[in-house]
Design a protein around this motif. Structure first.
Motif, PDB file in Angstrom:
ATOM      1  N   VAL A  28       0.838  -1.205   0.000  1.00  0.00           N
ATOM      2  CA  VAL A  28       0.000   0.000   0.000  1.00  0.00           C
ATOM      3  C   VAL A  28       0.873   1.255   0.000  1.00  0.00           C
ATOM      4  O   VAL A  28       0.615   2.212  -0.737  1.00  0.00           O
ATOM      5  CB  VAL A  28      -0.946  -0.004   1.222  1.00  0.00           C
ATOM      6  CG1 VAL A  28      -1.705   1.318   1.317  1.00  0.00           C
ATOM      7  CG2 VAL A  28      -1.936  -1.164   1.121  1.00  0.00           C
ATOM      8  N   PHE A  29       1.931   1.251   0.820  1.00  0.00           N
ATOM      9  CA  PHE A  29       2.815   2.416   0.881  1.00  0.00           C
ATOM     10  C   PHE A  29       3.525   2.648  -0.445  1.00  0.00           C
ATOM     11  O   PHE A  29       3.854   3.782  -0.805  1.00  0.00           O
ATOM     12  CB  PHE A  29       3.838   2.240   2.000  1.00  0.00           C
ATOM     13  CG  PHE A  29       4.658   3.455   2.277  1.00  0.00           C
ATOM     14  CD1 PHE A  29       4.113   4.532   2.967  1.00  0.00           C
ATOM     15  CD2 PHE A  29       5.979   3.544   1.855  1.00  0.00           C
ATOM     16  CE1 PHE A  29       4.860   5.667   3.216  1.00  0.00           C
ATOM     17  CE2 PHE A  29       6.739   4.670   2.099  1.00  0.00           C
ATOM     18  CZ  PHE A  29       6.180   5.740   2.792  1.00  0.00           C
ATOM     19  N   ALA A  30       3.765   1.555  -1.192  1.00  0.00           N
ATOM     20  CA  ALA A  30       4.454   1.656  -2.480  1.00  0.00           C
ATOM     21  C   ALA A  30       3.629   2.400  -3.518  1.00  0.00           C
ATOM     22  O   ALA A  30       4.162   2.796  -4.565  1.00  0.00           O
ATOM     23  CB  ALA A  30       4.800   0.259  -2.991  1.00  0.00           C
ATOM     24  N   LEU A  31       2.342   2.614  -3.255  1.00  0.00           N
ATOM     25  CA  LEU A  31       1.488   3.364  -4.178  1.00  0.00           C
ATOM     26  C   LEU A  31       1.742   4.871  -4.108  1.00  0.00           C
ATOM     27  O   LEU A  31       1.204   5.624  -4.927  1.00  0.00           O
ATOM     28  CB  LEU A  31       0.012   3.092  -3.880  1.00  0.00           C
ATOM     29  CG  LEU A  31      -0.508   1.697  -4.242  1.00  0.00           C
ATOM     30  CD1 LEU A  31      -1.899   1.490  -3.649  1.00  0.00           C
ATOM     31  CD2 LEU A  31      -0.559   1.531  -5.761  1.00  0.00           C
ATOM     32  N   THR A  32       2.536   5.307  -3.130  1.00  0.00           N
ATOM     33  CA  THR A  32       2.776   6.743  -2.934  1.00  0.00           C
ATOM     34  C   THR A  32       3.277   7.418  -4.205  1.00  0.00           C
ATOM     35  O   THR A  32       2.772   8.482  -4.599  1.00  0.00           O
ATOM     36  CB  THR A  32       3.797   6.963  -1.803  1.00  0.00           C
ATOM     37  OG1 THR A  32       3.281   6.422  -0.588  1.00  0.00           O
ATOM     38  CG2 THR A  32       4.080   8.446  -1.608  1.00  0.00           C
ATOM     39  N   GLY A  33       4.273   6.838  -4.842  1.00  0.00           N
ATOM     40  CA  GLY A  33       4.838   7.458  -6.042  1.00  0.00           C
ATOM     41  C   GLY A  33       3.851   7.545  -7.176  1.00  0.00           C
ATOM     42  O   GLY A  33       3.730   8.589  -7.844  1.00  0.00           O
TER      43      GLY A  33
END
Length: 302
Positions: free
Chosen positions: A27-32
């Motif tokens: 989920v955090f990897a969706l930031t970019g």
């Protein structure tokens, strides 16, 4: 985080912990992807992320406090406020970096945070610096140097610099978390997110966004809160070495999402530097995990 402790070691809970921490990384990897998909400026993005994230994380903190019978303190003190302010500044650099360089560059540079933390902890507090960490940090530095060198003469250098600044800020944050052990870290995170909302509200016009951007901004804030909650709950169920290894999965997730949703392929030099970096990160985290696992499986001879 300082207030995270492994509470159990049953197979079912360990499996749940692995799922939660891995999901947090994804989920955090969706930031970019979300940052680059939103047309608004970085401060507007941080404002919305802070608004939505602070509400959801606050609800989570209050729920946990209710479950504990009100035993978890919400008093920040000067240490908690320092954590909140420092975390807010690092978040601004983090989100801004995606606007000026490749998602892969930011994700890979950010993956050096454990090594930067170890180095700064040694400089500031004389905390022991393991030889294994020193070697991994040196290899990582070579990878980052290759990536940053490839940015000279392009617009990516500024974004890479912001990513490095954000990584140093995150390292300082981790050092303070360890030093301020009695501070409610998750609550400080909620306050940090709210500070981003206040800053963005007075400097930008957060309401001047398109309906499409508004949906993505709410999604962004929700993903930020969800990843924080998933990591907090998952890290309680598995050893720190294992949660660190699983958290490293954020990097390949971020690169994969950038390729799938943005068709973004970084230059060959960035890919080479990233490969060097990832080898160091996963080798270091994997060795810690194997060591922790062997200690758990050793027979008790006493």
């Amino acid at each position: 985080m300082a207030d995270i402790k492994t509470t159990t070691d049953t197979p079912t809970d360990r499996t749940l912990g692995i799922i939660l921490v891995s999901s947090s990384a994804a989920v955090f990897a969706l930031t970019g992807v979300l940052t680059k998909s939103i047309h608004a400026d970085p401060l507007t993005i941080t404002c919305w992320r802070g608004f939505v994230g602070s509400i959801l994380i606050s609800l989570y903190v209050l729920w946990r406090r209710h479950r504990s019978g009100g035993q978890e303190s919400l008093r920040l003190g000067w240490r908690g406020w320092l954590l909140a302010v420092e975390g807010a500044l690092a978040s601004i650099a983090f989100i801004s970096a995606f606007k000026f360089t490749f998602v892969a560059n930011v994700a890979i540079i950010y993956a050096t945070a454990p090594f930067v933390t170890a180095l700064l902890a040694w400089v500031l507090t004389r905390e022991p610096f393991r030889l294994q960490t020193m070697v991994a940090a040196a290899v990582s530095l070579c990878g980052v140097a290759v990536m940053v060198w490839s940015g000279f003469g392009t617009g990516n250098l500024f974004g890479d610099g912001l990513a490095l600044l954000m990584t140093i800020g995150s390292a300082l944050y981790m050092i303070m978390v360890r030093a301020f052990r009695d501070t409610p870290v998750v609550w400080a995170g909620a306050v940090s997110a709210f500070l981003l909302f206040v800053l963005g509200w007075f400097i930008t016009d957060p309401l001047a966004v398109s309906p499409r951007d508004a949906v993505l901004l709410v999604t962004f804030g929700s993903c930020f809160a969800l990843s924080s909650i998933l990591w907090t709950e998952g890290a309680r169920l598995i050893p720190p070495a294992e949660s660190g290894l699983l958290g490293s999965a954020e990097v390949p997730f971020a690169i994969m999402f950038a390729f799938l949703f943005l068709t973004e392929i970084p230059p060959a030099a960035s890919m080479l530097g990233g490969a060097i970096m990832l080898c160091a990160v996963f080798a270091h985290a994997g060795r810690d995990w194997l060591l922790a696992r062997s200690r758990r499986t050793e027979p008790n001879l006493s």
